[in-house]
Scaffold this active site. Structure first.
Site, PDB file in Angstrom:
ATOM      1  N   CYS A  38       0.830  -1.207   0.000  1.00 48.62           N
ATOM      2  CA  CYS A  38       0.000   0.000   0.000  1.00 48.62           C
ATOM      3  C   CYS A  38       0.866   1.259   0.000  1.00 48.62           C
ATOM      4  CB  CYS A  38      -0.867   0.050   1.245  1.00 48.62           C
ATOM      5  SG  CYS A  38      -2.139  -1.198   1.351  1.00 48.62           S
ATOM      6  N   GLU A  95       0.581   3.944   1.809  1.00 43.06           N
ATOM      7  CA  GLU A  95       0.907   4.457   3.147  1.00 43.06           C
ATOM      8  C   GLU A  95       2.174   3.810   3.687  1.00 43.06           C
ATOM      9  OE1 GLU A  95      -1.945   3.353   2.014  1.00 43.06           O
ATOM     10  OE2 GLU A  95      -3.661   4.171   3.090  1.00 43.06           O
ATOM     11  N   CYS A 141      -6.055   1.116   5.125  1.00 44.64           N
ATOM     12  CA  CYS A 141      -6.409  -0.253   5.522  1.00 44.64           C
ATOM     13  C   CYS A 141      -5.852  -0.572   6.908  1.00 44.64           C
ATOM     14  CB  CYS A 141      -5.903  -1.267   4.490  1.00 44.64           C
ATOM     15  SG  CYS A 141      -4.152  -1.688   4.663  1.00 44.64           S
TER      16      CYS A 141
HETATM   17  N1  THU Z   1      -4.299   0.318  -1.082  1.00 43.18           N
HETATM   18  C1  THU Z   1      -3.454   1.276  -0.577  1.00 43.18           C
HETATM   19  O1  THU Z   1      -2.462   1.652  -1.204  1.00 43.18           O
HETATM   20  N2  THU Z   1      -3.751   1.785   0.636  1.00 43.18           N
HETATM   21  C2  THU Z   1      -4.793   1.400   1.420  1.00 43.18           C
HETATM   22  O2  THU Z   1      -4.924   1.835   2.555  1.00 43.18           O
HETATM   23  C3  THU Z   1      -5.790   0.455   0.895  1.00 43.18           C
HETATM   24  C4  THU Z   1      -5.481  -0.151  -0.409  1.00 43.18           C
HETATM   25  C5  THU Z   1      -3.970  -0.272  -2.372  1.00 43.18           C
HETATM   26  C6  THU Z   1      -3.641  -1.715  -2.324  1.00 43.18           C
HETATM   27  C7  THU Z   1      -3.959  -2.139  -3.733  1.00 43.18           C
HETATM   28  O3  THU Z   1      -2.836  -1.854  -4.547  1.00 43.18           O
HETATM   29  C8  THU Z   1      -5.092  -1.227  -4.161  1.00 43.18           C
HETATM   30  O4  THU Z   1      -5.079  -0.155  -3.236  1.00 43.18           O
HETATM   31  C9  THU Z   1      -6.442  -1.880  -4.169  1.00 43.18           C
HETATM   32  O5  THU Z   1      -6.716  -2.479  -2.982  1.00 43.18           O
END
Ligand code: THU
Length: 142
Positions: free
Chosen positions: A62, A64, A93
């Protein structure tokens, strides 16, 4: 009641702009859901990140955590705020909340959409109440 130590409106918008720019570098060919993040240290430095996916899906990371780990790997340990930019102003998340919790619960969390519109400002404490922080004697930063 204003958040303790909160950023000014201008500082928030600057952090959102950094997250939005980072989102442009997201590698999200599978989900087609690019995310950008920018974390600001107590000293005012900003580190950004974007989600990086993988053909083997759990291997991706992710935005973050990319931003947080980039900052931590540069030696930073104290963070003031993180901005996250998605198409719809989504919330970080659970795994990212836990990763951020390692460095303190007072972190301001700013969620914005792709137009840089701030949808929500809160704290990590509110997003992850009763977080697992490890054993008291093993807490390195608190
Ligand atoms: N994702 C993030 O980068 N941050 C989050 O807090 C939630 C999800 C990304 C993971 C994945 O690459 C895409 O978003 C779809 O879930």
């Amino acid at each position: 009641m204003p958040l303790k130590n909160e950023l000014s409106a201008e500082e928030r918008q600057q952090l959102v702009a950094a997250a939005r720019a980072a989102r442009g570098n997201a590698y999200a060919p599978y989900s087609k859901y690019p995310v950008g993040a920018a974390i600001r240290t107590i000293g005012g430095r900003v580190y950004s990140g974007a989600n990086v996916e993988n053909a083997s899906s759990p291997v991706g990371l992710c935005a973050e955590r990319v931003a947080l780990f980039t900052a931590a790997a540069a030696g930073e340990r104290e963070f003031r705020a993180i901005a996250v930019v998605t198409r719809d102003g989504a919330s970080p998340c659970g795994a990212c909340r836990q990763a951020l919790a390692e460095f303190g619960m007072e972190l301001e969390v700013i969620m914005a959409d792709e137009e840089a519109w701030i949808c929500q400002v809160t704290t990590l404490e509110k997003l992850l109440p009763s977080a697992f922080g490890g054993k008291e004697e093993e807490k390195p930063h608190r």
